[in-house]
Design a protein around this motif. Sequence first.
Motif, short mmCIF file in Angstrom:
data_model
loop_
_atom_site.label_atom_id
_atom_site.label_comp_id
_atom_site.label_asym_id
_atom_site.label_seq_id
_atom_site.Cartn_x
_atom_site.Cartn_y
_atom_site.Cartn_z
N ILE A 1 1.29 1.22 -10.14
CA ILE A 1 2.17 1.33 -9.28
C ILE A 1 3.30 0.43 -9.33
CG2 ILE A 1 0.60 -0.57 -7.86
CD1 ILE A 1 1.96 -0.35 -5.30
N MET B 1 -8.31 -5.17 -1.79
CA MET B 1 -8.52 -3.53 -1.11
C MET B 1 -9.54 -3.08 -1.58
SD MET B 1 -7.69 -2.11 1.38
CE MET B 1 -6.30 -2.79 2.41
N ALA C 1 -1.68 -2.28 0.66
CA ALA C 1 -1.71 -1.05 1.84
C ALA C 1 -1.83 -0.06 0.71
CB ALA C 1 -0.41 -1.04 2.32
N ALA C 2 -1.13 0.38 -0.90
CA ALA C 2 -1.07 1.30 -1.56
C ALA C 2 -1.89 2.17 -2.18
CB ALA C 2 0.45 1.63 -2.17
N ILE D 1 14.70 10.24 8.48
CA ILE D 1 13.70 10.60 9.63
C ILE D 1 12.27 9.99 10.13
CG2 ILE D 1 12.63 13.33 9.27
CD1 ILE D 1 15.58 14.09 9.38
N SER E 1 10.69 1.51 2.55
CA SER E 1 10.67 2.38 1.26
C SER E 1 9.50 3.27 0.51
CB SER E 1 11.73 2.00 0.35
OG SER E 1 12.63 1.21 1.07
N MET E 2 8.36 2.43 0.46
CA MET E 2 7.06 3.00 -0.05
C MET E 2 6.53 3.37 0.96
SD MET E 2 6.27 0.42 -3.20
CE MET E 2 5.22 1.28 -3.99
N ARG E 3 7.03 3.20 2.17
CA ARG E 3 6.30 4.12 3.47
C ARG E 3 4.95 3.00 3.34
NH1 ARG E 3 8.73 9.15 4.26
NH2 ARG E 3 7.54 8.69 6.01
N THR F 1 -2.84 7.92 2.47
CA THR F 1 -1.39 8.95 1.64
C THR F 1 -1.54 8.13 -0.51
OG1 THR F 1 0.29 7.67 2.16
CG2 THR F 1 -0.14 9.39 3.37
N TYR F 2 -1.81 9.11 -0.96
CA TYR F 2 -2.32 9.08 -2.27
C TYR F 2 -2.27 7.66 -2.78
CZ TYR F 2 0.96 13.06 -1.81
OH TYR F 2 1.78 14.43 -1.76
N LEU G 1 -13.02 -2.20 -0.06
CA LEU G 1 -13.11 -1.06 0.70
C LEU G 1 -14.50 -0.88 -0.15
CD1 LEU G 1 -10.02 1.52 0.12
CD2 LEU G 1 -11.19 0.22 2.34
N GLY H 1 -5.18 1.73 0.04
CA GLY H 1 -5.44 2.63 0.94
C GLY H 1 -6.41 2.32 1.23
N GLY H 2 -5.78 0.70 2.66
CA GLY H 2 -5.92 0.36 3.68
C GLY H 2 -5.16 -0.33 4.72
N ARG H 3 -6.13 -0.60 5.27
CA ARG H 3 -5.41 -1.25 6.36
C ARG H 3 -4.95 -2.61 6.42
NH1 ARG H 3 -7.66 0.60 11.52
NH2 ARG H 3 -6.43 1.75 11.35
N ARG I 1 4.83 6.58 8.68
CA ARG I 1 4.44 5.90 7.61
C ARG I 1 5.56 4.97 7.63
NH1 ARG I 1 -0.87 7.40 7.09
NH2 ARG I 1 -1.41 5.57 5.63
N ILE J 1 5.47 11.45 -0.37
CA ILE J 1 6.43 10.53 0.61
C ILE J 1 6.19 9.56 -0.12
CG2 ILE J 1 3.71 9.75 0.91
CD1 ILE J 1 4.56 8.95 3.98
N GLY J 2 7.06 8.79 0.21
CA GLY J 2 7.31 7.26 -0.32
C GLY J 2 7.53 7.57 -1.85
N MET K 1 1.11 10.33 10.36
CA MET K 1 2.13 10.71 9.05
C MET K 1 2.67 11.27 8.78
SD MET K 1 -0.65 11.13 6.78
CE MET K 1 -2.57 10.35 6.84
#
Lengths: 316, 112, 393
Positions: A68, A85, C70-71, C227, C97-99, C197-198, A89, C73-75, C160, B15-16, C157
């Motif tokens: 990343i 994270m 976040a990337a 969008i 931009s990285m959603r 996501t990923y 987790l 994989g969590g909140r 995002r 995405i992203g 989804m």
Amino acid sequence: MPSLQEMAKKEGAFAGGHRMCAGCPVPIFTKMLTRVTDGYEIVAGNATCCLEVASSIFPYSAWKIPWIHTAFENVGASMSGVETMYRALKKRGKITKPYKFIAIGGDGGTYDIGLQSLSGAMERGHDLVYICYDNGAYMNTGVQRSSATPMGATTTTTPMGEQSYGRQGNRKDLSRIMVAHNIGYVAQASIHDPVDLSEKLKKAIELDGPAFINLLSPCIPGWKIAPDMAVELARLGVETKYWPLYEVIDGEYKINYTPKKEVPVTEWMFLQGRFKHLNKPEYSDVVDAFQKDVERNWNWIVRQAASVELLSAEVN
Amino acid sequence: MKDKYRLKDWQELAIGGVVPDGGNSVDYETGTWRTSRPIWNAENCINCLNCWVFCPEDAFILKDGTTKKGTPRKEIERINYYHCKGCGLCAKECPVNKKGKKTAIDYVKEEH
Amino acid sequence: MSKVLAITGAGAMSEGMRQINPDVVPAFPITPSTQVIEDFSQFVADGKVDTEMITVESEHSAMSACIGAAAAGGRVMTATSSAGMALMWEMLYIASSMRQPVVMTLINRALSAPINIHADHSDSMGARDAGWIQLYAENNQEAYDNLIMAPKIAEKMDVRLPVMVCMDGFIISHCVQTMQLEDDDKVKKFIGGFESTYPVLDTENPSTWGALDLQDYYIEHKRAQHIAMKNAKDAIKKVSEEFADIFGRKYELFESYRIDDAERVIIAINSVCGEIKEVIDERREAGDKVGLLKIRSFRPFPYEEIAAALERVKIVTVLDRSESMGAYGPLFTEIRTALFDAPEKPMVYNRIFGLGGRELFMSDIHDIFEENKTYLETGKVEKMFDYLKVRGG
């Protein structure tokens, strides 16, 4: 110490087809990241830099491990987020495998604009190995001076001119700043010695906590050298003591390599286009000052290592 | 035109800005950058793997082999010219070449 | 159990965060958002949440860590104000931009200089192009409700996108109001689990995040983001409906307060709307047909819906609590754009108020309604743009 044979048997982290300059030695360490240890999932993050740009030109990526990049000055922080994270987790039972995290930046993104986020990440104690590949300038944007640029080097923002011999003053010693963070492992390594480098990577990765490796990595266009010269110039950087190879484990210095003979730093400098303007009698004071600074730095490290030996002798 | 070179519409992208298949740069040819070419001479090679470790392009392809005593080891198989940019580091750092008597890697001008 | 309690706006946000129990919270203190983080740190210390906190060394690092976490994989949630968000600026764009569906409480505060810690909207309005969903709140109940809805909106989804949950500094963040704190389990159930996501932590399928786009792909990625923000409008509506079904409080993209038969309407954002409503009630008693349109979602901006709501209105006063030096206020420009295609355009003009926390009293709001009454009667907007309550005129 992982041998080349052992490393060759493992899957690398970095594929061909990237767009680093021909002869750029940076991929020498990136392809090692997954080859020096066993049993860990390896995840990497990158500050904006040559490596970052040239390894990930959409829709292509050279990274065979999760990777990343978000910005220039923050890989310490963004990887703090990734690492945290993972712990979150793991605590919640959603991940069981052991992971290790690596942050990579150039000297601009590490010595300068990223110093704060690096310092924060190290101070907070994340299980993170930060690798700075030091090529001595902002090479990605076209060779501007950074605080890692050595004295006298010409860059596009410290050009040689009637009123200037290039970069004024001494470079910052980031490795020492990192030692001052009281982390478990700090090392200087060089791209010319993959075995020493692999050992340092292994120690840094296996350590439970923050670690920092400062890696000398010559730049073909920035140092104005031929594409096959990067490894040789890294070697000479070490032989002339410009770049001492040492490690600091729990605050104790250890020199990993002492050059067999005294090699003046000019042997390293004048093979590089960025210093060649200094190869004139009128700049002898600059060259002398450079040589003195190299010696002062080397002697300082020698004293640190000697005091460690002295103290352990007293204990015994 | 091969499908892999077709530029995708926005709906087709992950995405992203993510590249979902990391390592796919192997499909990108950098061999066209070359102005000189290393040529590996198997008969002179001592299989030290220096060229492999120093090659920035991961262009030294390895194969499984054994030492004279029969211990399994990795050996150089060939150079991947699809990726080799011709920097010459391999020839420069080859210990056989350094000794000066023989060459395990020759470094010659590309003929176009 | 759901309960009514007296709590500050900042306290309400930390309670909401406790109930959401995010995986990671990177945070840095800045007035007036500090209490959110302090209270939450106590929840962590007391084991009331099992969140991992990262007490970063700057807001830039806070948002960077939010994106990384976040990337992974969590909140992820955080909170900030003013200069703190200004320091995040670069990373705000990268988060969207990285959603990454990061949820951030933004306690609105003026930007320096001169340094000022009080409420205005220069922080969030400046970030209106950063690709974040922006939800605003009149009081602590609305701010809390927005926070509870935010992860669900952000994580859809087809959306995002990160969400900024805004409220006025001090006026709401530090004032104790009574509000309904919903039952913990009900909130958790409403929000549900996090789907990634990923995720960067997926080493089986290694993905690359943050690649370099050249001219051949950048605009396609931006189109996809555009969008997603468009989809956010429906997501906000849907999640608000689900919220209303469960918790009983109904929210739209904006609130229409007594505008069905109104001739004169004020459009505003955040805490000032409370006073405007009281003034409207007083004037309505006397038969004055006035109303309020209160913005909840500024990004995405509900152009068509607002135009429809103002169909029969004759004059609109747009109150902006931030400046866009050399231009009209940011809310005003949106409202005028929304009204441009209306068959019967109302008169519309702009007033700047409340910068750096300057208060607007009920008498001042009466003055606004008197002024727009005169404008309507004479058929002429005397001043298109002006400051309210500034010494020297």
